[in-house]
Enzyme design. Structure first.
Site, mmCIF file in Angstrom:
data_model
loop_
_atom_site.group_PDB
_atom_site.id
_atom_site.type_symbol
_atom_site.label_atom_id
_atom_site.label_comp_id
_atom_site.label_asym_id
_atom_site.label_seq_id
_atom_site.Cartn_x
_atom_site.Cartn_y
_atom_site.Cartn_z
ATOM 1 N N THR A 13 0.837 -1.215 0.000
ATOM 2 C CA THR A 13 0.000 0.000 0.000
ATOM 3 C C THR A 13 0.868 1.260 0.000
ATOM 4 O OG1 THR A 13 -1.691 -1.210 1.234
ATOM 5 C CG2 THR A 13 -1.841 1.192 1.256
ATOM 6 N N VAL A 14 1.762 1.374 0.982
ATOM 7 C CA VAL A 14 2.536 2.612 1.123
ATOM 8 C C VAL A 14 3.651 2.685 0.073
ATOM 9 C CG1 VAL A 14 3.881 4.039 2.710
ATOM 10 C CG2 VAL A 14 2.004 2.636 3.587
ATOM 11 N N LYS A 105 5.853 2.611 12.455
ATOM 12 C CA LYS A 105 5.771 3.136 13.829
ATOM 13 C C LYS A 105 6.164 2.105 14.865
ATOM 14 C CE LYS A 105 1.829 2.026 11.911
ATOM 15 N NZ LYS A 105 0.934 2.482 10.877
ATOM 16 N N GLU A 129 7.987 10.715 9.345
ATOM 17 C CA GLU A 129 6.720 11.470 9.404
ATOM 18 C C GLU A 129 5.502 10.581 9.165
ATOM 19 O OE1 GLU A 129 6.159 15.148 9.923
ATOM 20 O OE2 GLU A 129 4.376 13.985 10.380
ATOM 21 N N VAL A 132 3.222 8.446 11.990
ATOM 22 C CA VAL A 132 2.137 8.918 12.873
ATOM 23 C C VAL A 132 1.122 9.717 12.068
ATOM 24 C CG1 VAL A 132 1.549 10.211 14.955
ATOM 25 C CG2 VAL A 132 3.770 9.073 14.805
ATOM 26 N N GLY A 134 -0.625 9.118 9.372
ATOM 27 C CA GLY A 134 -0.624 9.037 7.899
ATOM 28 C C GLY A 134 -0.118 10.295 7.229
ATOM 29 N N ASP A 201 -1.306 -0.131 17.818
ATOM 30 C CA ASP A 201 -0.802 0.804 16.802
ATOM 31 C C ASP A 201 -0.872 2.246 17.326
ATOM 32 O OD1 ASP A 201 -0.121 1.421 13.865
ATOM 33 O OD2 ASP A 201 -1.940 2.599 14.181
ATOM 34 N N LYS A 205 2.212 5.020 18.101
ATOM 35 C CA LYS A 205 2.228 6.418 17.619
ATOM 36 C C LYS A 205 2.307 7.394 18.790
ATOM 37 C CE LYS A 205 -0.337 5.174 13.460
ATOM 38 N NZ LYS A 205 -1.671 4.855 12.962
ATOM 39 N N GLY A 302 -3.843 4.937 4.232
ATOM 40 C CA GLY A 302 -4.118 4.841 2.794
ATOM 41 C C GLY A 302 -2.881 5.121 1.972
HETATM 42 P P1 NDP Z 1 1.791 -3.944 2.883
HETATM 43 O O1 NDP Z 1 1.594 -5.265 3.512
HETATM 44 O O2 NDP Z 1 0.764 -3.432 1.941
HETATM 45 O O3 NDP Z 1 3.205 -3.901 2.159
HETATM 46 C C1 NDP Z 1 4.354 -4.507 2.683
HETATM 47 C C2 NDP Z 1 5.314 -4.720 1.552
HETATM 48 O O4 NDP Z 1 6.542 -5.239 2.034
HETATM 49 C C3 NDP Z 1 4.810 -5.716 0.490
HETATM 50 O O5 NDP Z 1 5.112 -5.250 -0.794
HETATM 51 C C4 NDP Z 1 5.574 -7.011 0.800
HETATM 52 O O6 NDP Z 1 5.801 -7.806 -0.348
HETATM 53 C C5 NDP Z 1 6.906 -6.428 1.295
HETATM 54 N N1 NDP Z 1 7.594 -7.296 2.230
HETATM 55 C C6 NDP Z 1 7.196 -7.670 3.455
HETATM 56 N N2 NDP Z 1 8.122 -8.463 4.030
HETATM 57 C C7 NDP Z 1 9.123 -8.602 3.137
HETATM 58 C C8 NDP Z 1 10.356 -9.308 3.125
HETATM 59 N N3 NDP Z 1 10.753 -10.038 4.166
HETATM 60 N N4 NDP Z 1 11.142 -9.224 2.026
HETATM 61 C C9 NDP Z 1 10.765 -8.502 0.963
HETATM 62 N N5 NDP Z 1 9.610 -7.788 0.919
HETATM 63 C C10 NDP Z 1 8.796 -7.853 1.987
HETATM 64 O O7 NDP Z 1 1.982 -2.905 4.108
HETATM 65 P P2 NDP Z 1 1.664 -1.352 4.116
HETATM 66 O O8 NDP Z 1 2.182 -0.704 2.889
HETATM 67 O O9 NDP Z 1 0.257 -1.136 4.504
HETATM 68 O O10 NDP Z 1 2.528 -0.893 5.382
HETATM 69 C C11 NDP Z 1 3.922 -0.752 5.301
HETATM 70 C C12 NDP Z 1 4.402 0.021 6.521
HETATM 71 O O11 NDP Z 1 3.785 1.309 6.541
HETATM 72 C C13 NDP Z 1 4.030 -0.620 7.871
HETATM 73 O O12 NDP Z 1 5.047 -0.343 8.783
HETATM 74 C C14 NDP Z 1 2.752 0.135 8.276
HETATM 75 O O13 NDP Z 1 2.550 0.155 9.659
HETATM 76 C C15 NDP Z 1 3.077 1.526 7.768
HETATM 77 N N6 NDP Z 1 1.946 2.395 7.499
HETATM 78 C C16 NDP Z 1 0.897 1.929 6.747
HETATM 79 C C17 NDP Z 1 -0.142 2.778 6.422
HETATM 80 C C18 NDP Z 1 -1.290 2.326 5.593
HETATM 81 O O14 NDP Z 1 -2.221 3.120 5.394
HETATM 82 N N7 NDP Z 1 -1.291 1.119 5.084
HETATM 83 C C19 NDP Z 1 -0.139 4.183 6.871
HETATM 84 C C20 NDP Z 1 1.028 4.556 7.627
HETATM 85 C C21 NDP Z 1 2.024 3.685 7.928
HETATM 86 P P3 NDP Z 1 4.559 -8.457 -1.162
HETATM 87 O O15 NDP Z 1 3.785 -7.313 -1.712
HETATM 88 O O16 NDP Z 1 5.172 -9.286 -2.216
HETATM 89 O O17 NDP Z 1 3.794 -9.231 -0.132
HETATM 90 N N1 HSE Z 2 -3.193 0.830 10.419
HETATM 91 C C1 HSE Z 2 -2.896 2.206 10.577
HETATM 92 C C2 HSE Z 2 -4.172 2.978 10.824
HETATM 93 C C3 HSE Z 2 -2.204 2.725 9.353
HETATM 94 O O1 HSE Z 2 -5.249 2.456 10.517
HETATM 95 O O2 HSE Z 2 -4.108 4.093 11.326
HETATM 96 C C4 HSE Z 2 -1.737 4.157 9.499
HETATM 97 O O3 HSE Z 2 -0.724 4.263 10.446
#
Ligand code: NDP
Ligand code: HSE
Length: 436
Positions: A13-14, A105, A129, A132, A134, A201, A205, A302
């Site tokens: 996602t991110v 976080k 940034e 915490v 988003g 979570d 934060k 998001g």
């Molecule tokens: P996702 O699960 O969507 O993405 C994680 C990514 O990391 C995937 O592409 C996954 O690969 C890859 N990955 C995980 N483990 C490994 C590994 N061991 N080796 C190689 N690649 C790996 O997570 P998010 O994007 O939602 O979240 C990422 C971070 O951002 C987290 O720390 C989350 O707390 C934080 N965050 C998320 C927000 C959100 O809205 N989602 C908002 C703010 C912060 P693959 O795609 O192939 O599975």
């Molecule tokens: N899972 C977290 C939330 C993502 O819903 O706020 C953003 O940090």
């Protein structure tokens, strides 16, 4: 000037949102950063998976260490999540002299003290940034915008998933599990969604915000956390009858005897702006002695809202690439030698008002017994609603609002009320903050 090269760990996602924003807004970002920013490498677990971004021109791998050990890369984006191998990768990147931007976080709250020490030794920046609230630039606001203030307290809706669930349950009467599944499908939830709904979570934060606000080390283990799973539709309705909304808040407050760090469902007067923050939106209210109350609001989760914060950090790092490491903005707002331990209060030392819901037998004298117990613990009642018993029932719900009291007194009073023969089951309690 030579372009800055980026390596991305994680294309979910991110990570995917960040690639999209960097590509779509390349011209405006170059104008602000002063250099071109190009993504040269990225990693994911499964390279066959369909992505939300275009990865053409980016060298892909399943081995994240290949990315952090690539000598051509200047900045690593850690967007994988979790503690391990994220921690080892970040430490390796730092040791390799790379700057790091992370949205993780959990990593910062649990290992930030070690990571920042290593980053300072190696003269690199670790920016977070996006960790915490988003897309809301709350870290920059407190660390830089409010640096002239003594922060007295802050209170925030800092989990988008939780707020989305509470809003959908209240407005549309939807089921908890149904809304959680939608939050997961939209990419808002953590890999383990109990982190969202049990307050973990938000606790991560709050740990970060409290360090930046008060100049204390990161210490997640001292945060009191309570989730939203115990909130019933009845509680939401009774709260509204009394002029309140229930929100899941993270609260950090400096008191004369120490710092309160707590995450729990909270009644807030419905006239407060923060009580009207709905859906996946986050908001943080920060009270500084000079500025008074300030409020920061926006999307809390998001792909692109979070990418907005990640890219802002990249721009900051690019601008700082040429500056003296000694003169960079400190990781936790205070210079490392100005970060000092301060007592963190136990839950029994919190001072707050309460909403209480109890189930009482429909007979004279029951309320008098309850109010006597509260009075013996110096707890003053602000309001009482006594509902009619439902047809065929001999018990009725009683809802009370109290004035502020010490949590220790409330715990003792609740134990005594629950022991009364005229009271059935547990007393349900939700803390109440006027946030005035
Ligand atoms: P996702 O699960 O969507 O993405 C994680 C990514 O990391 C995937 O592409 C996954 O690969 C890859 N990955 C995980 N483990 C490994 C590994 N061991 N080796 C190689 N690649 C790996 O997570 P998010 O994007 O939602 O979240 C990422 C971070 O951002 C987290 O720390 C989350 O707390 C934080 N965050 C998320 C927000 C959100 O809205 N989602 C908002 C703010 C912060 P693959 O795609 O192939 O599975
Ligand atoms: N899972 C977290 C939330 C993502 O819903 O706020 C953003 O940090």
């Amino acid at each position: 000037m030579k372009p800055v090269k980026i390596g991305i760990l994680g294309l979910g996602t991110v990570g995917g949102g960040t690639v999209n924003v960097l590509q779509r807004n390349a011209a405006v970002i170059r104008g602000r950063a002063g250099r071109d920013i190009i993504i040269t490498r990225a990693c994911a677990k499964d390279l066959t998976r369909q992505r939300i971004c275009d990865t053409q021109g980016i060298q892909l791998t399943t081995d994240p260490f290949e990315v952090v050990n690539d000598p051509d890369i200047d900045i690593i984006l850690e967007l994988m999540g979790g503690q391990s191998p994220a921690k080892e990768l970040v430490l390796q990147a730092i040791a390799n002299g790379k700057h790091v931007v992370t949205a993780n976080k959990a990593l910062i709250a649990l290992h930030g003290n070690e990571i920042f020490k290593k980053a300072s030794e190696c003269g690199v920046t670790v920016a977070f940034e996006a960790a915490v609230a988003g897309g809301v630039p709350i870290i920059k606001a407190i660390r830089e915008g409010l640096s002239g203030n003594q922060i007295e307290w802050l209170a925030g809706i800092i989990n988008g998933t939780g707020n989305f669930i509470l809003t959908e349950m209240r407005d549309k009467g939807r089921d908890f599990s149904d809304v959680l599944a939608e939050a997961q499908a939209l990419g808002y939830a953590e890999a383990d969604p109990t982190f969202d709904v049990e307050g973990i979570d938000a606790g991560h934060k709050l740990t970060i915000l409290a360090s930046i606000a008060f100049g204390i080390p990161l210490q997640f283990d001292k945060v009191y956390t309570e989730g939203i799973t115990g909130i019933t539709r009845d509680d939401v309705e009774y709260a509204e009858e009394l002029g309140y909304r229930i929100k899941h808040l993270g609260i950090a407050r400096k008191t004369a005897v120490g710092i309160e760090l707590r995450v729990h469902p909270t009644l807030i007067p419905e006239r407060r702006l923060i009580a009207n923050v709905d859906g996946v939106k986050n908001a943080v209210l920060v009270y500084g002695d000079a500025v008074g109350p300030t409020l920061y609001y926006g999307a809390g989760a998001g792909a692109e809202p979070t990418a907005s914060a990640v890219v802002a950090d990249i721009v900051d790092v690019v601008r700082a690439l040429t500056s003296d490491p000694e003169n960079r903005v400190p990781h936790l707002a205070f210079q490392p030698n100005a970060i000092v331990e301060q007592p963190i209060l136990s839950a029994e030392q919190f001072t707050t008002a309460y909403y209480l819901r109890l189930t009482a037998e429909d007979k004279p004298g029951v309320l008098a017994e309850v109010t006597k117990i509260l009075a013996e613990h110096n707890i003053s009642i602000e309001a009482i609603i006594q509902k009619e018993p439902q047809l065929g029932f001999t018990t009725l719900p009683v809802i009370m609002l109290t004035q502020k009291t010490l949590e220790k007194e409330m715990n003792a009073a609740i134990a005594e009320i629950e022991a009364l023969s005229s009271i059935t089951g547990k007393v349900s309690r939700i803390r109440l903050e006027t946030l005035g």
